[in-house]
Scaffold this motif. Sequence first.
Motif, PDB file in Angstrom:
ATOM      1  N   LEU A  47       0.756  -1.234  -0.013  1.00  0.00           N
ATOM      2  CA  LEU A  47      -0.036   0.105  -0.171  1.00  0.00           C
ATOM      3  C   LEU A  47       0.971   1.273  -0.031  1.00  0.00           C
ATOM      4  N   ASN A  48       1.907   1.262   0.893  1.00  0.00           N
ATOM      5  CA  ASN A  48       2.728   2.238   0.886  1.00  0.00           C
ATOM      6  C   ASN A  48       4.026   2.213  -0.370  1.00  0.00           C
ATOM      7  N   GLY A  49       3.964   1.475  -1.523  1.00  0.00           N
ATOM      8  CA  GLY A  49       4.957   1.477  -2.369  1.00  0.00           C
ATOM      9  C   GLY A  49       6.177   0.976  -1.937  1.00  0.00           C
ATOM     10  N   LEU A  50       6.273   0.090  -0.876  1.00  0.00           N
ATOM     11  CA  LEU A  50       7.596  -0.206  -0.268  1.00  0.00           C
ATOM     12  C   LEU A  50       7.768  -1.710  -1.016  1.00  0.00           C
ATOM     13  N   GLU A  51       6.856  -2.277  -1.524  1.00  0.00           N
ATOM     14  CA  GLU A  51       6.993  -3.681  -2.072  1.00  0.00           C
ATOM     15  C   GLU A  51       6.300  -3.649  -3.671  1.00  0.00           C
ATOM     16  N   THR A  52       6.746  -4.159  -4.533  1.00  0.00           N
ATOM     17  CA  THR A  52       6.048  -4.645  -5.703  1.00  0.00           C
ATOM     18  C   THR A  52       4.999  -5.492  -5.519  1.00  0.00           C
ATOM     19  N   PHE A  53       4.100  -5.665  -6.614  1.00  0.00           N
ATOM     20  CA  PHE A  53       3.107  -6.730  -6.653  1.00  0.00           C
ATOM     21  C   PHE A  53       2.859  -7.334  -8.116  1.00  0.00           C
ATOM     22  N   GLU A  54       2.731  -8.259  -8.052  1.00  0.00           N
ATOM     23  CA  GLU A  54       2.420  -9.013  -9.305  1.00  0.00           C
ATOM     24  C   GLU A  54       1.256  -8.758 -10.510  1.00  0.00           C
ATOM     25  N   SER A  55       0.226  -8.424  -9.588  1.00  0.00           N
ATOM     26  CA  SER A  55      -1.178  -8.263 -10.139  1.00  0.00           C
ATOM     27  C   SER A  55      -2.193  -7.747  -9.246  1.00  0.00           C
ATOM     28  N   GLY A  56      -3.224  -6.954  -9.993  1.00  0.00           N
ATOM     29  CA  GLY A  56      -4.116  -6.544  -9.103  1.00  0.00           C
ATOM     30  C   GLY A  56      -4.113  -4.920  -9.006  1.00  0.00           C
ATOM     31  N   GLU A  57      -5.101  -4.320  -8.269  1.00  0.00           N
ATOM     32  CA  GLU A  57      -4.995  -2.851  -8.232  1.00  0.00           C
ATOM     33  C   GLU A  57      -4.931  -2.509  -6.987  1.00  0.00           C
ATOM     34  N   ILE A  58      -4.449  -1.299  -6.547  1.00  0.00           N
ATOM     35  CA  ILE A  58      -4.464  -0.517  -5.363  1.00  0.00           C
ATOM     36  C   ILE A  58      -4.694   0.704  -5.660  1.00  0.00           C
ATOM     37  N   HIS A  59      -5.945   1.487  -5.007  1.00  0.00           N
ATOM     38  CA  HIS A  59      -6.122   3.001  -5.284  1.00  0.00           C
ATOM     39  C   HIS A  59      -6.234   3.575  -4.012  1.00  0.00           C
ATOM     40  N   VAL A  60      -5.336   4.487  -3.809  1.00  0.00           N
ATOM     41  CA  VAL A  60      -5.326   5.503  -2.567  1.00  0.00           C
ATOM     42  C   VAL A  60      -5.871   6.809  -2.784  1.00  0.00           C
ATOM     43  N   ASN A  61      -6.866   7.063  -2.312  1.00  0.00           N
ATOM     44  CA  ASN A  61      -7.458   8.451  -2.597  1.00  0.00           C
ATOM     45  C   ASN A  61      -7.166   9.051  -3.956  1.00  0.00           C
ATOM     46  N   GLY A  62      -7.828   8.029  -4.830  1.00  0.00           N
ATOM     47  CA  GLY A  62      -7.901   8.668  -6.396  1.00  0.00           C
ATOM     48  C   GLY A  62      -6.662   8.424  -7.213  1.00  0.00           C
ATOM     49  N   THR A  63      -5.438   7.994  -6.343  1.00  0.00           N
ATOM     50  CA  THR A  63      -4.055   7.665  -7.209  1.00  0.00           C
ATOM     51  C   THR A  63      -4.102   6.132  -7.112  1.00  0.00           C
ATOM     52  N   GLU A  64      -3.773   5.759  -8.596  1.00  0.00           N
ATOM     53  CA  GLU A  64      -3.465   3.941  -8.682  1.00  0.00           C
ATOM     54  C   GLU A  64      -2.084   3.728  -8.558  1.00  0.00           C
ATOM     55  N   LEU A  65      -2.007   2.917  -7.591  1.00  0.00           N
ATOM     56  CA  LEU A  65      -0.504   2.464  -7.419  1.00  0.00           C
ATOM     57  C   LEU A  65      -0.543   1.157  -8.373  1.00  0.00           C
ATOM     58  N   HIS A  66       0.231   0.990  -9.276  1.00  0.00           N
ATOM     59  CA  HIS A  66       0.294  -0.230 -10.156  1.00  0.00           C
ATOM     60  C   HIS A  66       1.524  -0.967  -9.773  1.00  0.00           C
ATOM     61  N   SER A  67       1.709  -1.940 -10.242  1.00  0.00           N
ATOM     62  CA  SER A  67       2.889  -2.894 -10.124  1.00  0.00           C
ATOM     63  C   SER A  67       4.308  -2.131 -10.848  1.00  0.00           C
ATOM     64  N   ILE A  68       4.872  -1.867  -9.904  1.00  0.00           N
ATOM     65  CA  ILE A  68       6.129  -1.135 -10.397  1.00  0.00           C
ATOM     66  C   ILE A  68       7.684  -1.918 -10.096  1.00  0.00           C
ATOM     67  N   ASN A  69       8.478  -1.836 -11.004  1.00  0.00           N
ATOM     68  CA  ASN A  69       9.768  -2.509 -11.044  1.00  0.00           C
ATOM     69  C   ASN A  69      10.712  -1.474 -10.152  1.00  0.00           C
ATOM     70  N   HIS A  70      10.913  -1.813  -8.927  1.00  0.00           N
ATOM     71  CA  HIS A  70      11.899  -1.023  -8.111  1.00  0.00           C
ATOM     72  C   HIS A  70      13.229  -0.730  -8.613  1.00  0.00           C
ATOM     73  N   THR A  71      13.805  -2.040  -9.381  1.00  0.00           N
ATOM     74  CA  THR A  71      14.960  -1.780  -9.889  1.00  0.00           C
ATOM     75  C   THR A  71      15.202  -0.617 -11.237  1.00  0.00           C
ATOM     76  N   LYS A  72      14.090  -0.606 -11.691  1.00  0.00           N
ATOM     77  CA  LYS A  72      14.027   0.255 -12.742  1.00  0.00           C
ATOM     78  C   LYS A  72      13.036   1.262 -13.031  1.00  0.00           C
ATOM     79  N   PRO A  73      12.516   1.969 -11.925  1.00  0.00           N
ATOM     80  CA  PRO A  73      11.304   2.526 -11.910  1.00  0.00           C
ATOM     81  C   PRO A  73      11.347   3.792 -12.842  1.00  0.00           C
ATOM     82  N   THR A  74      10.300   4.026 -13.466  1.00  0.00           N
ATOM     83  CA  THR A  74      10.174   5.289 -14.636  1.00  0.00           C
ATOM     84  C   THR A  74      10.106   6.432 -13.636  1.00  0.00           C
TER      85      THR A  74
END
Length: 251
Positions: A47-74
């Motif tokens: 929920l806080n962006g400290l871990e990646t996840f493989e699939s699914g959706e997280i929405h926090v107060n209108g912001t979508e936190l999608h699956s992120i590659n922490h080794t090469k984040p855009t």
Amino acid sequence: MITIRDLHKYYGEHHTLKGIDLAMEKGEALALIGPSGSGKSTLLRCLNGLETFESGEIHVNGTELHSINHTKPTRHDRETIRNVRLQVGMVFQQFNLFPHMTALENVIEAPIRVLGTPRDEAVENARALLRRVNLEHRADQFPERLSGGEQQRVAIARALAMKPQAMLFDEPTSSLDPEMVGEVLEVIRDLIEDGMTTLMAAHEMSFAREVADRVIVFDAGDIVEVGPPDQVFTNPQAERTKVFLSRVMRS
């Protein structure tokens, strides 16, 4: 305010979160309970962006936190995580205070560096927050001079200094001596009573029963039961809930 849909998380071959669905409203307080290793902390970290996840959706107060590659984040990834962390504060099992900074300096660091708050304003706000957690008199002390309970209360003040819309607590009393637990729980209780949206992984069952609007029972990466505290603790429906509560209540 927070919506999670079909969230899956793996550590290698280990399926840590198995399709989690959860939604919470602004001002609601939820307690996550369940055995160690059941996925509670992992969910909070996703929920806080400290871990990646493989699939699914997280929405926090209108912001979508999608699956992120922490080794090469855009750049977009970094902005998304920043937006989420500005809205959702997190307090960990370990206090993670900067040892070379006083309590006050720990609290003002992020508002000044991240939000660009003028130092005088940040100091004024920090003193008010330290007063709120009953530590204004310890503002000039370094972490090594503070008890564990005091350090955790500084950590809570530090998270609140960013003016979050919600707070995540990852078993915030698990590293404390028993006599220090109450002072930290009292601060969390006051936040909840003031209407702070709160999601807490808890191992203090009596506290979860007292303050939560709903209790979420985790086991082996699944949510096995959701309900009001009185129902979950006095008349659990799932067999895995019954087994877990029989163990922790007995101990």
